[in-house]
Design a protein around this motif. Structure first.
Motif, mmCIF file in Angstrom:
data_model
loop_
_atom_site.group_PDB
_atom_site.id
_atom_site.type_symbol
_atom_site.label_atom_id
_atom_site.label_comp_id
_atom_site.label_asym_id
_atom_site.label_seq_id
_atom_site.Cartn_x
_atom_site.Cartn_y
_atom_site.Cartn_z
ATOM 1 N N HIS A 13 -0.783 -11.064 43.011
ATOM 2 C CA HIS A 13 -2.083 -10.429 43.198
ATOM 3 C C HIS A 13 -3.126 -11.422 43.708
ATOM 4 C CE1 HIS A 13 -0.037 -7.566 40.537
ATOM 5 N NE2 HIS A 13 -0.887 -6.655 41.019
ATOM 6 N N LEU A 14 -4.106 -10.888 44.399
ATOM 7 C CA LEU A 14 -5.244 -11.643 44.909
ATOM 8 C C LEU A 14 -6.518 -11.036 44.339
ATOM 9 C CD1 LEU A 14 -6.740 -13.505 47.048
ATOM 10 C CD2 LEU A 14 -6.610 -11.535 48.579
ATOM 11 N N GLU A 15 -7.332 -11.881 43.704
ATOM 12 C CA GLU A 15 -8.669 -11.440 43.318
ATOM 13 C C GLU A 15 -9.605 -11.755 44.474
ATOM 14 O OE1 GLU A 15 -12.224 -12.319 40.077
ATOM 15 O OE2 GLU A 15 -10.137 -12.786 39.540
ATOM 16 N N VAL A 16 -10.160 -10.736 45.088
ATOM 17 C CA VAL A 16 -10.931 -10.887 46.310
ATOM 18 C C VAL A 16 -12.199 -11.695 46.052
ATOM 19 C CG1 VAL A 16 -12.143 -9.682 48.157
ATOM 20 C CG2 VAL A 16 -10.019 -8.733 47.225
ATOM 21 N N GLY A 17 -12.387 -12.722 46.853
ATOM 22 C CA GLY A 17 -13.604 -13.527 46.772
ATOM 23 C C GLY A 17 -14.539 -13.245 47.927
ATOM 24 N N THR A 18 -14.014 -13.313 49.160
ATOM 25 C CA THR A 18 -14.815 -13.031 50.346
ATOM 26 C C THR A 18 -14.091 -12.048 51.245
ATOM 27 O OG1 THR A 18 -13.867 -14.907 51.565
ATOM 28 C CG2 THR A 18 -15.903 -15.306 50.314
ATOM 29 N N LEU A 67 -9.422 -11.572 54.205
ATOM 30 C CA LEU A 67 -9.685 -11.634 52.772
ATOM 31 C C LEU A 67 -9.325 -13.015 52.256
ATOM 32 C CD1 LEU A 67 -8.014 -8.262 51.671
ATOM 33 C CD2 LEU A 67 -10.418 -8.639 52.256
ATOM 34 N N ALA A 68 -10.115 -13.507 51.319
ATOM 35 C CA ALA A 68 -9.826 -14.797 50.689
ATOM 36 C C ALA A 68 -10.045 -14.668 49.194
ATOM 37 C CB ALA A 68 -10.717 -15.891 51.262
ATOM 38 N N SER A 69 -9.226 -15.402 48.426
ATOM 39 C CA SER A 69 -9.372 -15.408 46.976
ATOM 40 C C SER A 69 -10.661 -16.121 46.596
ATOM 41 C CB SER A 69 -8.169 -16.100 46.326
ATOM 42 O OG SER A 69 -8.076 -17.443 46.770
ATOM 43 N N ALA A 70 -11.083 -15.910 45.359
ATOM 44 C CA ALA A 70 -12.337 -16.494 44.893
ATOM 45 C C ALA A 70 -12.329 -18.015 44.997
ATOM 46 C CB ALA A 70 -12.620 -16.051 43.459
ATOM 47 N N ASP A 71 -11.156 -18.639 44.771
ATOM 48 C CA ASP A 71 -11.076 -20.102 44.853
ATOM 49 C C ASP A 71 -10.756 -20.601 46.257
ATOM 50 O OD1 ASP A 71 -8.442 -19.380 45.138
ATOM 51 O OD2 ASP A 71 -7.719 -20.431 43.347
ATOM 52 N N GLY A 72 -10.572 -19.692 47.223
ATOM 53 C CA GLY A 72 -10.300 -20.068 48.605
ATOM 54 C C GLY A 72 -8.891 -20.539 48.866
ATOM 55 N N ALA A 73 -8.011 -20.494 47.843
ATOM 56 C CA ALA A 73 -6.653 -21.023 47.993
ATOM 57 C C ALA A 73 -5.720 -20.060 48.720
ATOM 58 C CB ALA A 73 -6.079 -21.359 46.622
ATOM 59 N N LEU A 74 -6.096 -18.805 48.812
ATOM 60 C CA LEU A 74 -5.207 -17.799 49.381
ATOM 61 C C LEU A 74 -5.990 -16.904 50.340
ATOM 62 C CD1 LEU A 74 -2.339 -16.563 49.321
ATOM 63 C CD2 LEU A 74 -3.105 -15.107 47.448
ATOM 64 N N GLN A 75 -5.452 -16.747 51.550
ATOM 65 C CA GLN A 75 -6.074 -15.877 52.544
ATOM 66 C C GLN A 75 -5.048 -14.898 53.087
ATOM 67 O OE1 GLN A 75 -8.916 -17.899 55.421
ATOM 68 N NE2 GLN A 75 -7.658 -19.659 54.821
ATOM 69 N N LEU A 76 -5.520 -13.734 53.509
ATOM 70 C CA LEU A 76 -4.647 -12.824 54.234
ATOM 71 C C LEU A 76 -5.443 -12.112 55.299
ATOM 72 C CD1 LEU A 76 -3.938 -9.448 52.585
ATOM 73 C CD2 LEU A 76 -5.366 -11.083 51.397
ATOM 74 N N VAL A 77 -4.753 -11.626 56.317
ATOM 75 C CA VAL A 77 -5.361 -10.912 57.428
ATOM 76 C C VAL A 77 -4.735 -9.527 57.484
ATOM 77 C CG1 VAL A 77 -5.774 -10.857 59.907
ATOM 78 C CG2 VAL A 77 -5.679 -13.054 58.705
ATOM 79 N N PRO A 130 -15.858 -7.867 46.715
ATOM 80 C CA PRO A 130 -15.552 -9.069 45.940
ATOM 81 C C PRO A 130 -15.333 -8.737 44.469
ATOM 82 C CG PRO A 130 -17.344 -9.517 47.457
ATOM 83 C CD PRO A 130 -17.082 -8.035 47.539
ATOM 84 N N GLY A 131 -14.270 -9.322 43.905
ATOM 85 C CA GLY A 131 -13.914 -9.043 42.518
ATOM 86 C C GLY A 131 -12.781 -8.053 42.371
ATOM 87 N N ASP A 132 -12.503 -7.265 43.438
ATOM 88 C CA ASP A 132 -11.374 -6.335 43.387
ATOM 89 C C ASP A 132 -10.062 -7.112 43.303
ATOM 90 O OD1 ASP A 132 -13.088 -4.234 43.564
ATOM 91 O OD2 ASP A 132 -12.659 -3.736 45.662
ATOM 92 N N ARG A 133 -9.075 -6.523 42.667
ATOM 93 C CA ARG A 133 -7.746 -7.132 42.533
ATOM 94 C C ARG A 133 -6.777 -6.375 43.437
ATOM 95 N NH1 ARG A 133 -5.423 -10.752 39.154
ATOM 96 N NH2 ARG A 133 -3.278 -10.425 38.448
ATOM 97 N N VAL A 134 -6.113 -7.131 44.312
ATOM 98 C CA VAL A 134 -5.254 -6.529 45.326
ATOM 99 C C VAL A 134 -3.828 -6.997 45.129
ATOM 100 C CG1 VAL A 134 -4.815 -6.345 47.805
ATOM 101 C CG2 VAL A 134 -7.165 -6.473 46.969
ATOM 102 N N GLY A 135 -2.890 -6.066 45.115
ATOM 103 C CA GLY A 135 -1.473 -6.400 45.049
ATOM 104 C C GLY A 135 -0.934 -6.766 46.419
ATOM 105 N N LEU A 136 -0.121 -7.845 46.489
ATOM 106 C CA LEU A 136 0.385 -8.335 47.763
ATOM 107 C C LEU A 136 1.905 -8.395 47.770
ATOM 108 C CD1 LEU A 136 -2.048 -11.347 48.319
ATOM 109 C CD2 LEU A 136 -2.299 -9.000 49.159
ATOM 110 N N GLU A 137 2.467 -8.326 48.973
ATOM 111 C CA GLU A 137 3.906 -8.510 49.161
ATOM 112 C C GLU A 137 4.131 -9.214 50.486
ATOM 113 O OE1 GLU A 137 5.587 -4.628 49.073
ATOM 114 O OE2 GLU A 137 4.668 -3.985 50.965
ATOM 115 N N ILE A 138 5.338 -9.785 50.622
ATOM 116 C CA ILE A 138 5.678 -10.509 51.845
ATOM 117 C C ILE A 138 7.180 -10.393 52.086
ATOM 118 C CG2 ILE A 138 5.979 -12.714 50.614
ATOM 119 C CD1 ILE A 138 4.887 -14.108 53.156
#
Length: 353
Positions: free
Chosen positions: A295-300, A310-320, A329-337
């Motif tokens: 999961h990603l907690e949306v930061g920006t 989208l980027a996580s609150a700590d900036g460590a994870l991004q997705l397009v 911001p603050g929403d929690r998003v489920g991810l897969e790859i």
């Protein structure tokens, strides 16, 4: 293919600073090669060494089969296009184009004829009587390229030629430079810090760091199979995500450290229990339609209309995402790859596993 430029164990020192470290590179005739890397990596020094504008400390440089080590620039038969255009302000476009020919004793009529041919090639036929101050940035860069073309050199050397142009004009000019290369059947070496330029223009990309070639190959090969974390992070925009992870005891999956993630399948087995760095490109992550891998907690959130970043609150994870996302911001998003899209790197050596 015939080698047009060969660099054999090139070393360059500036005092005690080792700028180029045993560089070996073969550039085949007719290819477009991009030298790319961060500032200070040695790419411009390498280009200037090919041109003879820098004296190498050791090694050999061959151009069209002839050893050019120690040969002055004017006798190397290469043409350089600079970032600053380097046009003579008191000369017209035609005079700038024909200057090198006149220096070599070409007659006025023949020089004018060649200038007309080159001007037609680069779309400047109506501007031959103008001075550089009367031209736009893109037109000045065309004149600089025309001055190189008119000499019919063994190689074209481009030193960040588009850096002074605005974004839209850079896109246009990189298409024109590539099209010109193809029409002339030229051999081109192009220095840039912009990996997008390198990926879209070149047949062969050379990634440099600290005076060393980290990896070279076709653009998509570097994108798909970077040899180490540095290349993986440099090639691709936005940059690849790097997440600490541990291979599951059966060697068939991953768990991401600090994400409370479920097991993420791997496309091929890895050493059971091994600590790794999992590389995931932002464009390969997608919002889960079913159970999420992590999961990603949306930061920006940044939307360009055609894509959402989208980027996580700590900036460590991004997705397009290619579509618009109704998120805050603050929403929690489920991810897969796709497991085949995961890159694994050694935490100690940064090498690809």
């Amino acid at each position: 293919m015939t080698a047009q430029i060969e660099l054999r164990n090139i070393d360059k020192y500036y005092g005690s600073f080792h700028a180029l470290k045993g560089v070996r590179l073969t550039i085949e005739k007719g290819t477009f090669v991009a030298l790319v890397g961060p500032s200070g990596c040695g790419k411009s020094t390498l280009l200037r060494s090919i041109a003879g504008l820098e004296t190498i400390t050791s090694g050999d440089i061959a151009i069209a089969g002839q050893n050019m080590t120690g040969v002055p620039p004017r006798r190397r038969d290469v043409a350089m296009v600079f970032q600053s255009y380097a046009l003579y302000p008191h000369m017209t476009v035609e005079e700038n184009l024909t200057y090198s020919l006149r220096l070599h004793g070409v007659g006025k009529a023949e020089a004018r004829l060649k200038a007309g041919e080159v001007a037609a090639t680069i779309g400047l036929s109506q501007l031959l009587g103008r001075y550089p101050r009367q031209l736009s940035g893109g037109q000045r860069q065309r004149v600089a390229m025309g001055r190189a073309i008119i000499r019919n050199p063994k190689a074209f050397l481009f030193d960040e030629p588009l850096s002074n142009l605005d974004a839209a004009l850079r896109v246009q000019m990189r298409k024109e430079i590539r099209a010109l290369h193809d029409r002339l059947g030229a051999t081109s070496v192009y220095v840039t810090h912009d990996q997008i330029e390198a990926m879209t223009m070149a047949d062969w990309v050379v990634v440099m760091r600290d005076g060393v070639i980290e990896q070279q190959g076709r653009p998509l090969d570097l994108y798909d199979k970077p040899v180490n974390r540095f290349v993986a992070g440099f090639i691709g925009s936005p940059a690849m995500n790097f997440l600490p992870a541990t291979v599951t005891p059966d060697g068939q999956g991953l768990t991401l450290d600090g994400y409370g993630a479920d097991r993420i399948p791997l496309a091929s087995p890895a050493a059971p229990g091994q600590a790794v760095i999992a590389g995931m490109r932002p464009e390969h992550l997608r919002m889960a339609q079913g159970p999420a891998s992590f999961h990603l907690e949306v930061g920006t959130i940044e939307s360009t209309g055609s894509a959402t970043y989208l980027a996580s609150a700590d900036g460590a994870l991004q997705l397009v995402q290619s579509e618009r996302a109704d998120l805050r911001p603050g929403d929690r998003v489920g991810l897969e790859i796709d497991p085949a899209r995961i890159h694994l790197f050694d935490p100690e050596t940064s090498a690809r596993i």
